[in-house]
Design an enzyme around this catalytic site. Sequence first.
Site, PDB file in Angstrom:
ATOM      1  N   THR A 203       6.826  -7.264 -33.428  1.00  0.00           N
ATOM      2  CA  THR A 203       8.037  -6.723 -32.826  1.00  0.00           C
ATOM      3  C   THR A 203       9.037  -7.823 -32.536  1.00  0.00           C
ATOM      4  OG1 THR A 203       8.946  -5.516 -30.938  1.00  0.00           O
ATOM      5  CG2 THR A 203       7.014  -6.838 -30.527  1.00  0.00           C
ATOM      6  N   HIS A 211       6.736   2.717 -29.503  1.00  0.00           N
ATOM      7  CA  HIS A 211       5.875   1.612 -29.935  1.00  0.00           C
ATOM      8  C   HIS A 211       4.513   1.710 -29.242  1.00  0.00           C
ATOM      9  CE1 HIS A 211      10.081  -0.236 -30.003  1.00  0.00           C
ATOM     10  NE2 HIS A 211       9.770   0.008 -31.260  1.00  0.00           N
ATOM     11  N   ARG A 296       8.291   2.788 -39.475  1.00  0.00           N
ATOM     12  CA  ARG A 296       9.463   3.144 -40.284  1.00  0.00           C
ATOM     13  C   ARG A 296      10.434   1.980 -40.335  1.00  0.00           C
ATOM     14  NH1 ARG A 296      11.602   8.692 -40.899  1.00  0.00           N
ATOM     15  NH2 ARG A 296      13.664   7.839 -40.512  1.00  0.00           N
ATOM     16  N   GLY A 423       8.701 -25.792  -5.861  1.00  0.00           N
ATOM     17  CA  GLY A 423       7.736 -26.836  -6.227  1.00  0.00           C
ATOM     18  C   GLY A 423       7.411 -27.688  -5.011  1.00  0.00           C
ATOM     19  N   LEU A 424       6.496 -28.616  -5.202  1.00  0.00           N
ATOM     20  CA  LEU A 424       6.029 -29.440  -4.089  1.00  0.00           C
ATOM     21  C   LEU A 424       7.140 -30.344  -3.558  1.00  0.00           C
ATOM     22  CD1 LEU A 424       2.599 -30.538  -5.619  1.00  0.00           C
ATOM     23  CD2 LEU A 424       3.001 -28.743  -3.921  1.00  0.00           C
ATOM     24  N   ALA A 427       8.976 -33.137  -5.714  1.00  0.00           N
ATOM     25  CA  ALA A 427       8.848 -32.758  -7.131  1.00  0.00           C
ATOM     26  C   ALA A 427      10.133 -33.057  -7.904  1.00  0.00           C
ATOM     27  CB  ALA A 427       8.506 -31.270  -7.248  1.00  0.00           C
ATOM     28  N   GLY A 428      11.252 -33.146  -7.189  1.00  0.00           N
ATOM     29  CA  GLY A 428      12.524 -33.414  -7.877  1.00  0.00           C
ATOM     30  C   GLY A 428      13.463 -32.223  -7.853  1.00  0.00           C
ATOM     31  N   LYS A 429      13.160 -31.230  -7.010  1.00  0.00           N
ATOM     32  CA  LYS A 429      13.972 -30.010  -6.964  1.00  0.00           C
ATOM     33  C   LYS A 429      15.431 -30.314  -6.622  1.00  0.00           C
ATOM     34  CE  LYS A 429      11.457 -28.260  -3.676  1.00  0.00           C
ATOM     35  NZ  LYS A 429      10.479 -29.361  -3.487  1.00  0.00           N
ATOM     36  N   SER A 430      15.632 -31.055  -5.517  1.00  0.00           N
ATOM     37  CA  SER A 430      17.002 -31.335  -5.070  1.00  0.00           C
ATOM     38  C   SER A 430      17.732 -32.214  -6.074  1.00  0.00           C
ATOM     39  CB  SER A 430      16.981 -32.043  -3.706  1.00  0.00           C
ATOM     40  OG  SER A 430      16.295 -31.253  -2.778  1.00  0.00           O
TER      41      SER A 430
END
Length: 613
Positions: A203, A211, A296, A423-424, A427-430
């Site tokens: 698909t 389906h 089809r 994340g921890l 972790a590098g989020k900011s």
Amino acid sequence: MLKRVHASDTAPGFEAPSLPHGGRLVDRRLELDEAMDIAGAAPSIGLSGAEAADLRALATGAYSPLTGFMGSAEHEACVDTMRLPDGHLWPIPVCLGVPEGTRFRGDHVALRDAKGRLLGVMELHEVFRRDRTHEAERVFGTSDPAHPGVARVLDAPAMAVAGPVRAVVAPLDGLAGRYALTPAETRAEFAARGWRRIVGFQTRNPVHRAHEYLQRVALEICDGLLLHPLVGPTKEGDVPVEVRMRAYQAAIRHFPTDRVLLAALVAPMRYAGPREALLHALVRKNHGCTHFIVGRDQAGVGSYYGPFDAQRLIASLPPDELGITPLMFDKVFHCAACGGMASVKTCPHPERERVTLSGTKVRALLRSGELVPPELVRPEVADVLRGAYQRRNGDGPVVRAPARAPAPPAGTGHPGFVVWFTGLSGAGKSTVARALAARLVERGHPVELLDGDEVRTNLSRGLGFSREDRDANIARIGYVAGKLASHGVSVLVAAISPYRAARDQVRAMVDRFVEVHVATSLATCADRDVKGLYAKALAGQIPRFTGVSDPYEPPLAPELVLHTDGEPVSSSVEQVLRCLERLGLSAAVRPEPARRATASAGPGPADRRRSAT
Ligand SMILES: [Zn+2]
């Protein structure tokens, strides 16, 4: 003891383990450092997204018995006879075009993506010209450039380069990447589950009730279902792959978990109708399927093919050469008088009782924000699709935000959204969020950054770190983020947000919610320990520290996972931008650079470093 007899014990057709096409599963993988050694100073070829997907399919054995891009003899035999020179069925050319005038030296070429990253190497066996118009007429049955598959062939260079390949099969980004299993991996999974008859379902669209009906009927005579969406490049207007994967996740919850395997097939869609339906059957045979559903107008587009052309072609082939049992189905619909799904083979009622479930109709309903009848699409699946349908220019099906979301404020041209980095600590989020904010401002988005630490000193002062307080903190951030987003602001949230349920509650409140798991390992976070917190936590001086003395529940289906260990921030930011583009939430200001790098003196030292990361 009574032995239960299953339908599949007496069902017709092939049984596992099914032989790969050509008798042996091709494995042309290699490690990156080995590829870099071979690539050395070899000239480079830049691959399009479709060619890169073909390369991966070649290397993993999905295209067994092919071991590389086709030369002139293979190309001619395939185009004119639908077979390889050795007689094996092969319906569609797999070619690698190179710009006119490219000069080669040495016995290898380095294969790179549009960004110059090394994908693999090819032994240089042959450079030849292909007659693209003849190829289109034979393979697609038309040379009409309005046909998306034909357009790709006609736009490709006439010159092609051929030879056996070896490629680095690296993990792919995003949800589809997590489901991208090699043929060896699906075969191992089938064996572990004890499945003897496995039906494959191809698909490229979300799964609707029609389906699902085909899958259920097939599963009644098989042991297991491989729901195998194609996730390579598709045409403009097809539903984005991340959205589809979430819809498939919702759809398979209606089957017993031990009867369905969801996996992603990384390969380009060619829309070649009958010939492509045959290719899809052979690829599923390579993945270990014994049965294959042919519906089809399988693999068709527009009105180029008759509804039963694909079934007729496959039925005309010797079963032992095909090596997989085709299961052919007619049109399926919901019939009010039957009280359920049916086909012309099972329903005696007139047309007025029947509701046909066309993808176009479903898309129109979703686009208009109307409720989709549960007879057409499972409500959970409709929710995923509706939540992801975004304002987008053009005639594509992915157009409008849900009815309750207001239009973007005049002048901005962007709908608001929330990118939630979880994340921890460390972790590098900011860091990623700040860098992303700058890029989004460049693109004209109004941006607001909600940083977990800052929020705690203002919005959530007084809250502690018990589960209740953490949940309250996340709910407040989510409330503010949702309000801002509803006014067209692109909101970036960087918050540990350790509990899955709290994040999912925010997802339920916010229309365009993009969850990014910053999956930096605990070891790396503790190593970085920018604030000296891990040292204190490990010494027992900070109670309830996430990852050390308090749990972190990673998201099960985030829109994106970033592995920032050893990765430059710019690379993480690029991944988030690509994800936002895929979801239709942001657009690059300038067009992408030209996709093809001409053959050159090979990668410089900077390129090699980048390839290694
Ligand atoms: Zn009926």
